[in-house]
Design an enzyme around this catalytic site. Sequence first.
Site, short mmCIF file in Angstrom:
data_model
loop_
_atom_site.label_atom_id
_atom_site.label_comp_id
_atom_site.label_asym_id
_atom_site.label_seq_id
_atom_site.Cartn_x
_atom_site.Cartn_y
_atom_site.Cartn_z
N ASN A 9 -22.99 52.39 -27.38
CA ASN A 9 -23.00 51.09 -28.04
C ASN A 9 -22.22 51.14 -29.37
O ASN A 9 -22.68 51.74 -30.35
CB ASN A 9 -24.46 50.69 -28.28
CG ASN A 9 -24.60 49.32 -28.90
OD1 ASN A 9 -23.73 48.88 -29.66
ND2 ASN A 9 -25.69 48.64 -28.60
N ASP A 68 -33.99 54.74 -28.72
CA ASP A 68 -34.36 53.70 -27.78
C ASP A 68 -35.15 52.66 -28.56
O ASP A 68 -35.96 53.00 -29.43
CB ASP A 68 -35.18 54.27 -26.62
CG ASP A 68 -35.07 53.36 -25.40
OD1 ASP A 68 -33.95 52.94 -25.07
OD2 ASP A 68 -36.11 53.04 -24.80
N PHE A 148 -25.98 42.35 -32.47
CA PHE A 148 -25.90 42.46 -31.01
C PHE A 148 -27.31 42.27 -30.45
O PHE A 148 -28.27 42.09 -31.19
CB PHE A 148 -25.31 43.82 -30.59
CG PHE A 148 -26.19 44.99 -30.91
CD1 PHE A 148 -26.22 45.53 -32.18
CD2 PHE A 148 -27.03 45.55 -29.95
CE1 PHE A 148 -27.04 46.60 -32.50
CE2 PHE A 148 -27.85 46.63 -30.25
CZ PHE A 148 -27.85 47.15 -31.53
N GLY A 149 -27.40 42.33 -29.13
CA GLY A 149 -28.71 42.23 -28.47
C GLY A 149 -29.45 40.97 -28.86
O GLY A 149 -28.90 39.86 -28.82
N LYS A 171 -29.03 44.14 -42.76
CA LYS A 171 -29.68 44.66 -41.54
C LYS A 171 -29.84 46.17 -41.66
O LYS A 171 -30.87 46.74 -41.32
CB LYS A 171 -28.87 44.29 -40.30
CG LYS A 171 -29.55 44.78 -39.01
CD LYS A 171 -28.80 44.49 -37.73
CE LYS A 171 -29.55 45.10 -36.55
NZ LYS A 171 -28.77 45.19 -35.32
P1 IMP Z 1 -31.48 50.21 -26.24
O1 IMP Z 1 -32.24 50.98 -27.22
O2 IMP Z 1 -30.03 50.20 -26.55
O3 IMP Z 1 -31.78 50.59 -24.83
O4 IMP Z 1 -31.89 48.70 -26.45
C1 IMP Z 1 -32.91 48.04 -25.74
C2 IMP Z 1 -32.71 46.55 -25.90
O5 IMP Z 1 -32.94 46.17 -27.25
C3 IMP Z 1 -31.30 46.04 -25.55
O6 IMP Z 1 -31.44 44.76 -24.97
C4 IMP Z 1 -30.62 45.96 -26.89
O7 IMP Z 1 -29.60 44.98 -26.90
C5 IMP Z 1 -31.78 45.56 -27.78
N1 IMP Z 1 -31.57 46.07 -29.14
C6 IMP Z 1 -31.50 47.36 -29.54
N2 IMP Z 1 -31.27 47.43 -30.86
C7 IMP Z 1 -31.18 46.14 -31.29
C8 IMP Z 1 -30.93 45.57 -32.56
O8 IMP Z 1 -30.72 46.23 -33.58
N3 IMP Z 1 -30.92 44.22 -32.60
C9 IMP Z 1 -31.13 43.43 -31.52
N4 IMP Z 1 -31.34 43.92 -30.31
C10 IMP Z 1 -31.37 45.28 -30.19
#
Ligand code: IMP
Length: 196
Positions: A9, A68, A148-149, A171
């Site tokens: 990412n 995670d 993002f996310g 952030k």
């Molecule tokens: P992962 O840790 O990348 O697997 O993220 C799990 C979920 O949480 C995914 O849908 C990411 O887009 C979301 N996510 C992870 N970190 C953030 C953040 O800092 N802001 C918003 N969404 C996040």
Amino acid sequence: MELVFATHNPNKIKEVRLLLPAHIRLHTLESLGCYTDIPETGATLEENARLKADYVAGRYGLPCFADDTGLLVNALHGAPGVHSARYAGGQKSAGDNMDKLLRELENTHDREARFETVIALVQDGDTRFFKGEVRGTITREKSGQGGFGYDPVFMPDGYDRTFAALPLEVKNRISHRARALQELIAYLQGPGAGGA
Ligand code: IMP
């Protein structure tokens, strides 16, 4: 010291580069040429973070950390939690995930939520965990262009804008990942770190 951040990412890499001290040489999966999609089949954030860090540390013989993250929504009893990435399906679309969340909360006054991040550090065959969280609320609509996310629908407590509308420096001071990372950095700079 050399350290791998096991993520694909680019947004996370940008966040982490701004926070890590200069003496740590950061590698990423891309800079190592690792394009494997490491399966996140664990039942908890800890297990998933560990799976990713273990895989990369084992394959490249370098200390490695992976994170995670889950979004835990009060009115949904902690969902989507560990399933946050695939909340609206296997395509892992941030837009679809947010649309589903806003639909689920359409008639709900309780908008409380929190992000939790677990970082697993695998170094010399040893695994350590570092955690961070940030509390906030889920807005009624998306706003902001950054991040993002779920950032466009998450407003951290004490602020009047979503993570996506706040400058990245803000952030990066208060986020779940920033807090977990501060714990990791304190450990790497501390006496028990070994090699830092
Ligand atoms: P992962 O840790 O990348 O697997 O993220 C799990 C979920 O949480 C995914 O849908 C990411 O887009 C979301 N996510 C992870 N970190 C953030 C953040 O800092 N802001 C918003 N969404 C996040």
